[in-house]
Scaffold this motif. Structure first.
Motif, mmCIF file in Angstrom:
data_model
loop_
_atom_site.group_PDB
_atom_site.id
_atom_site.type_symbol
_atom_site.label_atom_id
_atom_site.label_comp_id
_atom_site.label_asym_id
_atom_site.label_seq_id
_atom_site.Cartn_x
_atom_site.Cartn_y
_atom_site.Cartn_z
ATOM 1 N N LEU A 1 0.699 -1.252 -0.085
ATOM 2 C CA LEU A 1 0.041 -0.055 -0.128
ATOM 3 C C LEU A 1 0.759 1.364 0.320
ATOM 4 O O LEU A 1 0.495 2.190 -0.654
ATOM 5 N N ARG A 2 2.089 1.179 0.616
ATOM 6 C CA ARG A 2 2.848 2.325 0.654
ATOM 7 C C ARG A 2 4.190 2.004 1.174
ATOM 8 O O ARG A 2 4.394 0.894 1.692
ATOM 9 N N GLY A 3 5.158 2.641 0.945
ATOM 10 C CA GLY A 3 6.627 2.341 1.408
ATOM 11 C C GLY A 3 7.470 1.362 0.590
ATOM 12 O O GLY A 3 6.744 1.120 -0.552
ATOM 13 N N GLU A 4 8.586 1.341 1.193
ATOM 14 C CA GLU A 4 9.447 0.343 0.253
ATOM 15 C C GLU A 4 8.841 -0.885 0.222
ATOM 16 O O GLU A 4 8.371 -1.673 1.314
ATOM 17 N N PRO A 5 9.535 -1.828 -0.772
ATOM 18 C CA PRO A 5 8.777 -3.256 -0.783
ATOM 19 C C PRO A 5 9.568 -4.136 0.073
ATOM 20 O O PRO A 5 9.331 -5.259 0.169
ATOM 21 N N ILE A 6 10.669 -3.969 0.436
ATOM 22 C CA ILE A 6 11.650 -4.755 1.158
ATOM 23 C C ILE A 6 11.969 -3.931 2.663
ATOM 24 O O ILE A 6 12.441 -3.028 2.469
ATOM 25 N N PHE A 7 11.780 -4.874 3.660
ATOM 26 C CA PHE A 7 12.032 -4.234 4.959
ATOM 27 C C PHE A 7 12.472 -5.502 5.799
ATOM 28 O O PHE A 7 11.964 -6.614 5.606
ATOM 29 N N GLU A 8 13.118 -5.179 6.975
ATOM 30 C CA GLU A 8 13.299 -6.255 7.981
ATOM 31 C C GLU A 8 13.091 -5.992 9.408
ATOM 32 O O GLU A 8 12.736 -4.775 9.709
ATOM 33 N N GLY A 9 12.832 -6.732 10.321
ATOM 34 C CA GLY A 9 12.472 -6.717 11.490
ATOM 35 C C GLY A 9 12.170 -7.806 12.337
ATOM 36 O O GLY A 9 11.496 -8.972 11.648
ATOM 37 N N LYS A 10 11.827 -7.944 13.598
ATOM 38 C CA LYS A 10 10.952 -8.933 14.318
ATOM 39 C C LYS A 10 9.760 -8.714 14.361
ATOM 40 O O LYS A 10 9.318 -7.606 14.580
ATOM 41 N N ILE A 11 8.873 -9.766 13.980
ATOM 42 C CA ILE A 11 7.554 -9.718 13.920
ATOM 43 C C ILE A 11 6.729 -9.829 15.375
ATOM 44 O O ILE A 11 7.212 -10.407 16.225
ATOM 45 N N LEU A 12 5.805 -8.887 15.693
ATOM 46 C CA LEU A 12 4.755 -9.033 17.010
ATOM 47 C C LEU A 12 3.692 -8.270 16.686
ATOM 48 O O LEU A 12 3.530 -7.454 15.655
ATOM 49 N N GLY A 13 2.671 -8.742 17.300
ATOM 50 C CA GLY A 13 1.387 -8.052 17.048
ATOM 51 C C GLY A 13 0.155 -9.467 17.124
ATOM 52 O O GLY A 13 0.234 -9.945 18.194
#
Length: 344
Positions: free
Chosen positions: A196-208
């Motif tokens: 929907l928005r922003g860069e198509p590749i990114f990193e991090g640990k997921i939580l939610g």
């Protein structure tokens, strides 16, 4: 490396103890027999809706027992619900959970979001996206193939290597009676992960997890003491703790109205979370209800225009469901339609 024993637990609604689901339980247990694993129910897991609603301490006792039992290496939640936050005093007032927690697979979704945050608070990596009754006990002739592929992977290697989109999505099941055994749900072609928005590749640990449950940590509309208890035990991480993470949000089977959805997203915006995370993953709404409206609200209410927002992940209340590891370094690549996990 494979899972040897599953402990099934009821941390929210005590549906597992009601006669109306006996046929589903039988189906689920028969399916688990195809794996070389033992399966047991924690002592209070099948004591019914009324008993578990009135005795949250018994639900907490089961979770503590599941972690203390050295033979159980996977804790599988029966189903969600809406009041597992009531376990907080019985797990944290005297460090009860901290004293017994160990590296085990914990799998659940929906209201179990609260339990994921509890375990994250103690540093445990968990798995979000499936549960016993909704997935293993699916009334079709087998588990939904996409869902089963992730469940098989978790049982076999105790981790998830990557998530790709499902090619189809299913109309949510309405009839859970014996008459529905073997009846498939209508399905439709899916559209993959949407940027929907922003860069198509990114990193991090997921939580939610489930947005409705997360909102309960900020709002007392459902129960009058959720905010108090969640703040007392500092369940929702601070902005400092959210830095660099990826936030997963998916909506419940209640299909919140666009007005409610806007309020929930705005609450998180006001908290400041969208200014510190590395990206936002949004689960597919069940039956694609409010599909376009939710997208529009995300773009309108989130002020950080650089934040990558990925929509239509097959996670949570829409079927089929993947399994998403929390606390593991992830790389999201929308151009390749994949979320990969570094399990080293």
């Amino acid at each position: 490396m494979t899972v040897k024993k599953i402990g099934i637990i009821s941390l929210s609604r005590g549906l597992l103890g009601e006669e109306m689901v006996n046929h589903e339980i039988k189906i689920g247990l028969n399916r688990l027999q195809r794996y070389p694993i033992d399966v047991s129910f924690l002592p209070n897991a099948q004591k019914g809706i009324d008993y578990l609603r009135n005795n949250p301490q018994k639900r907490a006792e089961d979770l503590l027992m599941a972690f203390k039992d050295p033979t159980i290496d996977m804790i599988l939640c029966a189903i969600g619900g809406d009041d597992t936050y009531r376990l907080l005093p019985y797990l944290f007032a005297n460090d009860q959970l901290k004293k017994v927690v160990s590296e085990k697979i914990f799998l659940g979704f929906s209201d179990t979001t609260m339990n994921h945050f509890m375990l994250h608070k103690l540093g445990l990596k968990t798995f979000y996206g499936q549960a016993f009754l909704p997935d293993i006990c699916e009334l079709s002739s087998d588990m939904l193939p996409y869902s089963r592929s992730y469940f098989d992977e978790l049982l076999t290697i105790k981790q998830i290597k990557e998530i790709r989109p499902s090619q189809i999505w299913y109309q949510g099941r309405i009839d859970f009676s014996k008459a529905a055994i073997g009846v498939s749900m209508p399905h439709y072609k899916d559209r993959g992960f949407e940027l929907l928005r922003g860069e198509p590749i990114f990193e991090g640990k997921i939580l939610g997890g489930c947005l409705d449950s997360i909102y309960d940590m900020f709002d007392n509309s459902r129960y009058d003491n959720t905010v108090y208890l969640c703040q007392k035990f500092q369940l929702f991480p601070s902005l400092e703790e959210w830095k660099g993470k990826i936030l997963l949000l998916e909506t419940s089977e209640e299909n919140p109205s666009p007005k409610k959805y806007r309020t929930m997203i705005k609450t998180l915006e006001d908290f400041g979370i969208f200014n510190v995370i590395n990206g936002l993953l949004i689960g597919k709404p069940q039956n694609e209800n409010h599909y376009g409206a939710y997208k529009k609200i995300l773009l309108e209410e989130i002020d950080n225009k650089k934040l990558p927002i990925i929509y239509n992940i097959n996670i949570g209340h829409a079927t089929p469901r993947c399994i998403m590891p929390f606390g593991v370094q992830a790389t999201v690549d929308v151009t390749k339609q994949v979320i990969q996990f570094n399990n080293e």
